[in-house]
Design a protein around this motif. Structure first.
Motif, mmCIF file in Angstrom:
data_model
loop_
_atom_site.group_PDB
_atom_site.id
_atom_site.type_symbol
_atom_site.label_atom_id
_atom_site.label_comp_id
_atom_site.label_asym_id
_atom_site.label_seq_id
_atom_site.Cartn_x
_atom_site.Cartn_y
_atom_site.Cartn_z
ATOM 1 N N LEU A 66 18.719 -2.226 -14.631
ATOM 2 C CA LEU A 66 18.430 -1.234 -15.673
ATOM 3 C C LEU A 66 19.621 -0.290 -15.867
ATOM 4 O O LEU A 66 19.972 0.062 -16.999
ATOM 5 N N ALA A 67 20.225 0.120 -14.760
ATOM 6 C CA ALA A 67 21.391 1.010 -14.846
ATOM 7 C C ALA A 67 22.525 0.350 -15.621
ATOM 8 O O ALA A 67 23.230 1.007 -16.402
ATOM 9 N N ASP A 68 22.711 -0.951 -15.410
ATOM 10 C CA ASP A 68 23.769 -1.675 -16.126
ATOM 11 C C ASP A 68 23.488 -1.770 -17.619
ATOM 12 O O ASP A 68 24.401 -2.034 -18.412
ATOM 13 N N CYS A 69 22.238 -1.580 -18.005
ATOM 14 C CA CYS A 69 21.875 -1.634 -19.423
ATOM 15 C C CYS A 69 22.082 -0.302 -20.137
ATOM 16 O O CYS A 69 21.907 -0.226 -21.362
ATOM 17 N N LEU A 126 11.425 5.288 -7.285
ATOM 18 C CA LEU A 126 12.848 5.132 -6.962
ATOM 19 C C LEU A 126 13.273 6.034 -5.803
ATOM 20 O O LEU A 126 13.914 5.606 -4.870
ATOM 21 N N GLY A 127 12.911 7.313 -5.863
ATOM 22 C CA GLY A 127 13.298 8.218 -4.788
ATOM 23 C C GLY A 127 14.798 8.347 -4.682
ATOM 24 O O GLY A 127 15.538 8.168 -5.643
ATOM 25 N N LEU A 128 15.297 8.660 -3.501
ATOM 26 C CA LEU A 128 16.727 8.820 -3.269
ATOM 27 C C LEU A 128 17.298 7.517 -2.735
ATOM 28 O O LEU A 128 17.789 7.439 -1.603
ATOM 29 N N ARG A 129 17.239 6.483 -3.547
ATOM 30 C CA ARG A 129 17.692 5.173 -3.102
ATOM 31 C C ARG A 129 19.174 4.937 -3.383
ATOM 32 O O ARG A 129 19.717 3.911 -3.013
ATOM 33 N N GLY A 130 19.816 5.877 -4.056
ATOM 34 C CA GLY A 130 21.248 5.765 -4.299
ATOM 35 C C GLY A 130 21.615 4.569 -5.148
ATOM 36 O O GLY A 130 22.506 3.796 -4.797
ATOM 37 N N ILE A 131 20.931 4.384 -6.271
ATOM 38 C CA ILE A 131 21.236 3.274 -7.171
ATOM 39 C C ILE A 131 22.628 3.482 -7.762
ATOM 40 O O ILE A 131 22.922 4.525 -8.346
ATOM 41 N N LYS A 132 23.477 2.496 -7.618
ATOM 42 C CA LYS A 132 24.857 2.602 -8.087
ATOM 43 C C LYS A 132 24.893 2.835 -9.591
ATOM 44 O O LYS A 132 24.233 2.150 -10.363
ATOM 45 N N GLY A 133 25.667 3.835 -10.001
ATOM 46 C CA GLY A 133 25.824 4.139 -11.418
ATOM 47 C C GLY A 133 24.832 5.148 -11.942
ATOM 48 O O GLY A 133 24.934 5.573 -13.086
#
Length: 449
Positions: free
Chosen positions: A240-243, A257-264
């Protein structure tokens, strides 16, 4: 003991869709799949499993029927006042300011269910643009996807019952919908703004220039990640972040999601709500905006943090009241485990009060544990036979299950109670709603049962 075919089927569902079936839901689900297999599909469970292995989730009848059974298909317009206020007051004005040169805005309602969320966004944008971009022509694209083909059919039809409007100002319904039979149909100009399509968040390849799933300024994916394992959440959130375009936002459900540190993605707090933004950018400071009327009236919210007045007065000790208040606040923030703990502590202090049981029931309903929610609500009504919110919530659940007989019984009980209340009486646990307003809403359903 569960059948071997059922365990294999659940593993296949997890692999193909990411959906996790909880252990406590397995016995009932196993029986429901047996009925689905034999009566609707004419297959043995083993034949059903084989057919699922050999077919695609998007195009086969067996997957269509199974996913309709596994996923939640109920929603309503302007669900979650806080997040829609955040959209109208902050996020959409900011995005419109950033896109003022291209005048192009792309939005994705992922896991859109029966379409109320996507249409709510279209209505909100139709109200905001004349204020923020008067005289300008904008290219607005709203993509709405779901894995459940049955709810997509309903979304494309655009016809909704009165229950889908339980948080909507009547003026909005009159402006954007037309009465059609027992329901209300979305006006064509709003319907044309939304493109509905099948979407498997786990299996599908996105971003993809070959589809509509790319270059979004806003992605809303709410109350979906709670059904996935942590590694599946990270995988989907990264896609989703890449979109997202630069400055784009991802909105998930409370606590997801929480604090999962999704890149981007950068975690941001706006009006005490957590959202996720693409990149490390400085938001534009926007001038004050008149709030659209769409979010102006809340008729029957799920869990709200403010009201303390009860229909049947209970005089709890201050500690009990504080525990209950904190439970509702935590539930609104998506911290369900902590909220449930507060409820249990409140119950231990006042075993005769239905209030903490009611909050526990709503948490169970939000998390998809509908049978448990019904049991808890019945416990609340056992404690207080005049507990109006209990009857209203059970009516809602039975209505969703298309059990008109039990829905009618709950509605009759609720109407009996509310008709004996002064019209101005605040309805306990339903913020900003008084007895007169609730009576008007409930009487609308009485004619349709």
């Amino acid at each position: 003991m569960k059948a071997a075919w059922f365990d294999d089927l659940i593993r296949l569902v997890l692999t193909r869709t990411g959906i996790v079936v909880r252990e406590q839901d397995s016995p009932l689900l196993c029986k429901e799949i047996e009925v689905l297999s034999s009566k609707q599909l004419g297959l043995t469970p083993t034949e059903l499993l084989m057919s699922l292995h050999q077919s695609k989730t998007e195009s086969s009848k067996v997957w269509r029927e199974l996913l309709a059974l596994l996923t939640v298909g109920e929603s309503y317009f302007f669900r979650d006042q806080g997040q829609f206020s955040l959209l109208s007051d902050h996020i959409l004005p900011e995005l419109i300011a950033h896109k003022c040169e291209s005048r192009r805005l792309r939005i994705w309602s992922a896991a859109c269910s029966s379409g109320e969320e996507a249409y709510s966004i279209a209505i909100m944008i139709s109200q905001l643009l004349p204020i923020l971009a008067a005289g300008q022509q904008w290219d607005i694209t709203i993509v709405a996807s779901d894995i459940n083909q049955a709810v997509l059919d309903k979304a494309r039809a655009g016809i909704y019952s009165a229950w889908s409007f339980r948080r909507v100002d009547p003026a909005v319904k009159e402006m954007y919908f037309t009465k059609q039979g027992d329901g209300w149909k979305i006006n064509q100009d709003i319907q044309n703004k939304v493109h509905f399509c099948y979407g498997n968040l786990l299996e599908d390849q996105y971003p993809s220039l070959g589809s509509a799933l790319h270059d979004f300024d806003l992605i809303i994916c709410r109350n979906v990640f709670i059904y996935f394992q942590a590694e599946t959440v990270n995988k989907i959130a990264s896609k989703l972040a890449d979109c997202l375009n630069e400055h784009g936002y991802l909105i998930a459900g409370h606590g997801e999601l929480g604090l999962r540190g999704i890149k981007g993605l950068e975690t941001k707090s706006l009006d005490n709500l957590v959202v996720y933004k693409k990149g490390n950018t400085t938001p534009i400071v926007m001038p004050p905006v008149f709030k659209p009327i769409a979010a102006a009236m809340i008729t029957i919210p799920m869990i709200q943090a403010a009201p303390t007045i009860t229909v049947k007065p209970i005089k709890p000790a201050p500690v009990f009241a504080k525990l209950l208040q904190e439970a509702k606040t935590l539930a609104n923030q998506g911290q369900y485990d902590m909220a449930a703990l507060n409820c249990q502590q409140a119950i231990s202090m006042n075993q005769d009060s239905p209030q903490p049981h009611f909050v526990l029931a709503q948490i169970a309903e939000v998390q998809g544990r509908r049978q448990e929610s019904k049991v808890i609500l019945k416990k609340a009504l056992y404690l207080d036979h005049e507990f109006l919110p209990g009857y209203v919530e059970l009516f809602n659940i039975y209505l969703q299950e298309d059990n008109k007989k039990l829905a009618g019984k709950m509605l009759a009980s609720a109407l009996h109670i509310v008709r004996n209340l002064p019209g101005h009486t605040p309805v306990h646990l339903y913020d900003e709603t008084n007895a007169s307003e609730l009576l008007t809403l409930l009487e609308q359903f009485q004619t349709s049962l």
